[in-house]
Design an enzyme around this catalytic site. Sequence first.
Site, PDB file in Angstrom:
ATOM      1  CD  GLU A  31       6.158   0.567   6.800  1.00 35.82           C
ATOM      2  OE1 GLU A  31       7.062   1.368   7.006  1.00 35.82           O
ATOM      3  OE2 GLU A  31       6.302  -0.491   6.165  1.00 35.82           O
ATOM      4  CG  ASN A  32       2.624  -0.078   4.098  1.00 41.58           C
ATOM      5  OD1 ASN A  32       2.902  -0.966   4.901  1.00 41.58           O
ATOM      6  ND2 ASN A  32       3.496   0.377   3.227  1.00 41.58           N
ATOM      7  CG  ASN A  59      10.354  -0.085   5.311  1.00 37.57           C
ATOM      8  OD1 ASN A  59       9.457  -0.616   5.978  1.00 37.57           O
ATOM      9  ND2 ASN A  59      10.423  -0.197   4.014  1.00 37.57           N
ATOM     10  CG  HIS A  60       7.510   2.612   3.446  1.00 40.87           C
ATOM     11  ND1 HIS A  60       8.534   2.875   2.562  1.00 40.87           N
ATOM     12  CD2 HIS A  60       7.032   1.392   3.114  1.00 40.87           C
ATOM     13  CE1 HIS A  60       8.658   1.849   1.730  1.00 40.87           C
ATOM     14  NE2 HIS A  60       7.770   0.927   2.043  1.00 40.87           N
ATOM     15  CG  HIS A 143       8.467  -2.783   9.947  1.00 38.84           C
ATOM     16  ND1 HIS A 143       7.112  -2.906   9.779  1.00 38.84           N
ATOM     17  CD2 HIS A 143       8.947  -2.288   8.785  1.00 38.84           C
ATOM     18  CE1 HIS A 143       6.775  -2.480   8.573  1.00 38.84           C
ATOM     19  NE2 HIS A 143       7.876  -2.109   7.944  1.00 38.84           N
ATOM     20  CG  HIS A 168       8.831  -4.944   5.932  1.00 40.31           C
ATOM     21  ND1 HIS A 168       8.688  -3.699   5.360  1.00 40.31           N
ATOM     22  CD2 HIS A 168       9.688  -5.634   5.121  1.00 40.31           C
ATOM     23  CE1 HIS A 168       9.465  -3.642   4.268  1.00 40.31           C
ATOM     24  NE2 HIS A 168      10.061  -4.791   4.107  1.00 40.31           N
ATOM     25  CG  HIS A 170       2.626  -5.967   3.277  1.00 42.43           C
ATOM     26  ND1 HIS A 170       2.145  -4.978   2.467  1.00 42.43           N
ATOM     27  CD2 HIS A 170       3.385  -5.339   4.201  1.00 42.43           C
ATOM     28  CE1 HIS A 170       2.591  -3.797   2.858  1.00 42.43           C
ATOM     29  NE2 HIS A 170       3.355  -4.000   3.921  1.00 42.43           N
TER      30      HIS A 170
HETATM   31 FE   FE2 Z   1       7.672  -1.842   5.834  1.00 42.11          FE
END
Ligand code: FE2
Length: 251
Positions: A31-32, A59-60, A143, A168, A170
């Site tokens: 997602e990143n 979430n992204h 997540h 999530h 990291h």
């Molecule tokens: Fe996230």
Amino acid sequence: MVGAPGRRAIQDRLPGLREELGVDFCILNGENAADGIGITPKLAERLLAAGADVITLGNHTWRRSEINHYLDDSERVIRPANFTAAAPGRGMTVVESGNGTRVGVINVLGSLFMEPAISMFELIDGLVDEARKSAKVVVVDVHGEATSEKVALSCWLDGRVTAVLGTHTHVQTSDARIQRGGTAAITDAGMTGPHDSVIGVKTNLAIQRMRTGMPVRFETAEGGVRIEGALVDCGDDGLATAIEAIRVDYP
Ligand SMILES: [Fe+2]
């Protein structure tokens, strides 16, 4: 994985790492991928080509709108299952690994700071039952921000899935474990990306936003790239026999 530095590390090292570690199946949280936030179809295809079997999101998920239709058609890129039913894509998939084993992958979002449409606890049992109809090996990517939610889900699913792997934050946690019922768990598998940073963002920009409370455009950092994750072994019954947190410097 985070941004171009994380993507380069994956494209360059994942094929070799799969060989070295004897990996049959690789799940990547993507997602990143796009400049540190969101993912595009092109980037998803690159990560799949580099050796990811399934990509999970979080979430992204919706930061890049071009991913919406792609998710509707993809069996290998999934988004959290506890978005609304009207959202594109799916939150669970079953994919065959290189050795012929069918692997179910479920992606759910924790509640703290995330505001999912419904609690992951409302639908996780149904998702697990559905995955287990066609796969003995089932992995859950939870997540979430809160360690408590991720540990609670690991305990709730103990003995019913192969592994519950957190994403999530990291920041890799040091709690990789096999629980009593045979489910492997780690609260956060960590970050593949630039660790000379504040969870992937250029340090000075993250501090500036926090110190001033003013809007600051974040940029992905570049230095201290590491590949992080979790390596899980399991038996024919789908229960885990080992889990190990992975940390590999890149290059
Ligand atoms: Fe996230």
